[in-house]
Motif scaffolding. Structure first.
Motif, mmCIF file in Angstrom:
data_model
loop_
_atom_site.group_PDB
_atom_site.id
_atom_site.type_symbol
_atom_site.label_atom_id
_atom_site.label_comp_id
_atom_site.label_asym_id
_atom_site.label_seq_id
_atom_site.Cartn_x
_atom_site.Cartn_y
_atom_site.Cartn_z
ATOM 1 N N ALA A 1 -15.562 -2.107 -2.745
ATOM 2 C CA ALA A 1 -14.493 -1.954 -2.073
ATOM 3 C C ALA A 1 -13.373 -1.957 -3.388
ATOM 4 N N SER A 2 -12.369 -0.837 -3.850
ATOM 5 C CA SER A 2 -11.776 -0.706 -4.966
ATOM 6 C C SER A 2 -10.501 0.068 -4.501
ATOM 7 N N GLY A 3 -10.038 -0.257 -5.677
ATOM 8 C CA GLY A 3 -8.485 -0.616 -5.607
ATOM 9 C C GLY A 3 -7.414 0.626 -6.682
ATOM 10 N N GLY A 4 -6.399 0.918 -6.683
ATOM 11 C CA GLY A 4 -6.458 1.914 -7.684
ATOM 12 C C GLY A 4 -4.743 1.451 -8.358
ATOM 13 N N GLY A 5 -4.389 1.566 -9.360
ATOM 14 C CA GLY A 5 -3.114 0.747 -9.376
ATOM 15 C C GLY A 5 -1.762 1.591 -8.826
ATOM 16 N N THR A 6 -0.503 1.759 -10.067
ATOM 17 C CA THR A 6 1.048 2.182 -9.376
ATOM 18 C C THR A 6 0.466 3.444 -8.801
ATOM 19 N N SER A 7 -0.422 4.803 -9.687
ATOM 20 C CA SER A 7 0.198 5.815 -9.592
ATOM 21 C C SER A 7 -1.164 5.836 -8.011
ATOM 22 N N ASP A 8 -1.796 5.274 -7.490
ATOM 23 C CA ASP A 8 -2.395 5.484 -6.347
ATOM 24 C C ASP A 8 -2.043 4.688 -5.505
ATOM 25 N N ARG A 9 -2.041 3.597 -5.458
ATOM 26 C CA ARG A 9 -1.497 2.272 -4.270
ATOM 27 C C ARG A 9 -3.040 2.014 -3.089
ATOM 28 N N PHE A 10 -3.942 2.976 -3.603
ATOM 29 C CA PHE A 10 -5.231 3.308 -1.908
ATOM 30 C C PHE A 10 -6.256 2.055 -2.441
ATOM 31 N N ILE A 11 -6.322 1.701 -0.917
ATOM 32 C CA ILE A 11 -7.970 1.156 -0.978
ATOM 33 C C ILE A 11 -8.893 1.818 -0.489
ATOM 34 N N ARG A 12 -9.987 1.577 -1.024
ATOM 35 C CA ARG A 12 -11.217 2.891 -0.926
ATOM 36 C C ARG A 12 -12.401 1.972 -0.795
ATOM 37 N N LEU A 13 -13.187 2.575 0.411
ATOM 38 C CA LEU A 13 -14.851 1.881 0.878
ATOM 39 C C LEU A 13 -15.632 2.836 0.572
ATOM 40 N N TRP A 14 -16.996 1.914 -0.197
ATOM 41 C CA TRP A 14 -17.214 3.156 -0.723
ATOM 42 C C TRP A 14 -18.826 2.650 -0.076
#
Length: 459
Positions: free
Chosen positions: A335-348
């Motif tokens: 699981a990964s998460g992006g900062g202010t410009s992204d804000r998404f949680i993604r599962l890989w």
């Protein structure tokens, strides 16, 4: 003597004679129209409307006879004698109106389930109780409000390590004792990252000056001071005796803490600061996230690691990737998460390199941890609500929100028993959230079953 035509007397006698008309002819005169006049009988005709009226009258008379009180009473008595209950009161299907309620204590002899309440199979199981208030709140004065640092970690021996300014403090969760462990000498130096080894007896510390220190907690003594980076070390992660460190210039160094020449490999996969770094539970993969919005997955060390290349490079995030965490029960899921410009949680999926799911959290993702008791993950967020969110895996539906911090959440860590999440925020507080409490009876039963399996295996 035959009557002569025009004989008045004889004709008058004839008119006084009464001619009897058949009953059928009389009924025909009333109900129908005679088809022919003359003769000794009448043949009536009826149209379709008259036939319908007649049928209605006959059916109405029959219904009135069937619904006589006497017959109803007989049917009720027969039903009571034969079945033990009045069958009219237990009908489920009715042509009109609502079905009647079953009498109290009624049980169908045909084993047909009949109830107005929902059946157990369709009843929704109640969700567990998740406290929305923290169990404990600790002060964290002089915590550095820097998104790219990793300043807390919880050991398997139940010690919480916190980097505050140029010091590292240990808080024992069971006794509540606070132990100062590290104090850096440089005036401009500060703690940039902390990470426990799996056994919980050694703590790695990264500093602003690029040093990586290893401390023995029991003896409160520094064992190693490894210098190989030229900039601050904001991310650390252990894999057995290999300690990996990520620095501000984008490099990742592997250190073998057993040998004098500790620097055994360098990974060049980021053009900016490495702020997220985690080894998978089985030691097969290393995930690294950077301020360049790149997420890399690296293979484990094989012996000839002069030019290691990432297995997968993901560029879907549009912000810095600091939040990285591996699934504890499925070692290839990240699981990964992006900062202010992204804000998404993604599962890989690290094996295939595919993105399994993505969710827009609508706020900066600062940290992620997985639950070991439930198939859920917890994310810590910045602007605008500074909250923690519990998500269901794998569909990423929101389970609960935990609010209380007055500034962005900087980092998260999980307790060794898996029942609590610790968050540290820029409001200089540390909060313990008991969001994964396990039913004691259920856990005891699981432990008993596991013991019995081992016992049978030994025998």
């Amino acid at each position: 003597m035959p009557l002569a035509v025009g004989d008045y007397t004889d004709c008058k006698m004839v008119t006084k004679c009464k001619i009897k008309t058949p009953k059928s002819a009389k009924r025909s005169l009333v109900q129908g129209t005679p088809s022919k006049v003359g003769g000794d009988r009448y043949i009536p005709t009826r149209n379709a409307v008259q036939m319908d009226v007649a049928h209605f009258l006959i059916a109405k008379n029959n219904d009135q006879e069937n619904e006589s009180p006497t017959k109803k009473e007989h049917q009720k008595s027969w039903s009571l004698n034969l079945n033990g209950y009045d069958i009219e009161q237990t009908k489920i299907l009715r042509l009109s109106g609502k079905p009647l309620c079953a009498p109290e204590g009624y049980q169908n002899n045909l084993k047909v389930l009949y109830s107005q309440s929902t059946t157990p199979g369709s009843t929704k199981k109640p969700s567990r109780y998740i406290p929305t208030m923290p169990e404990r709140i600790l002060d964290a004065p002089e915590i550095r409000n820097d998104y790219y640092l990793n300043l807390i970690d919880w050991s398997s021996l139940n010690y919480l390590a916190v980097g505050l300014g140029n010091n590292v403090y240990l808080w024992h969760a069971e006794s509540g004792d606070i132990l100062p462990l590290v104090q850096l000498e440089g005036q401009e130096d500060y703690i940039a990252s902390v990470s426990w080894i799996k056994e919980g007896n050694y703590l790695a510390v990264g500093t602003r000056n690029g040093e990586v220190q290893v401390w023995d907690v029991e003896r409160q003594k520094r064992l190693r001071n490894m210098v190989s980076h030229t900039a601050r070390v904001g991310a650390l992660s252990w894999s057995s005796y290999i300690l990996s460190s990520g620095c501000r210039v984008g490099q990742i160094h592997h250190h073998d803490v057993r040998i004098a020449r500790h620097h055994v490999a360098t990974l060049n996969g980021h053009s900016q600061e490495v702020c997220g770094l985690k080894w998978s539970p089985d030691g097969r993969y290393l995930a690294s996230g950077g301020n360049d919005n790149v997420l890399n997955i690296w293979p484990s060390l094989t012996g000839n690691d002069a030019e290691l290349q990432p297995l997968h490079t993901f560029t879907q995030h549009q912000g810095a990737v600091k939040a990285v965490a591996w699934c504890p029960w499925q070692a290839n899921i990240l699981a990964s998460g992006g900062g202010t410009s992204d804000r998404f949680i993604r599962l890989w999926n690290a094996n295939s390199g595919s993105c399994l799911n993505a969710m827009d959290t609508r706020s900066q993702v600062c940290a992620i941890v997985w639950s070991t008791e439930y198939k859920e993950i917890v994310s810590g967020h910045g602007f605008s609500q500074n909250q923690l969110v519990i998500w269901k895996y794998p569909n990423l539906t929101k389970v609960a929100e935990l609010k209380g911090h007055q500034a962005r959440v900087l980092d998260l860590t999980l307790s060794p028993d898996g029942t609590a999440v610790c968050s540290v925020a820029a409001d200089e507080t540390i909060r313990i959230w008991k969001c994964f409490a396990v039913d004691a009876a259920k856990k005891k039963k699981a432990a008993t079953n596991q013991t019995s399996v081992l016992h049978h295996g030994i025998r």
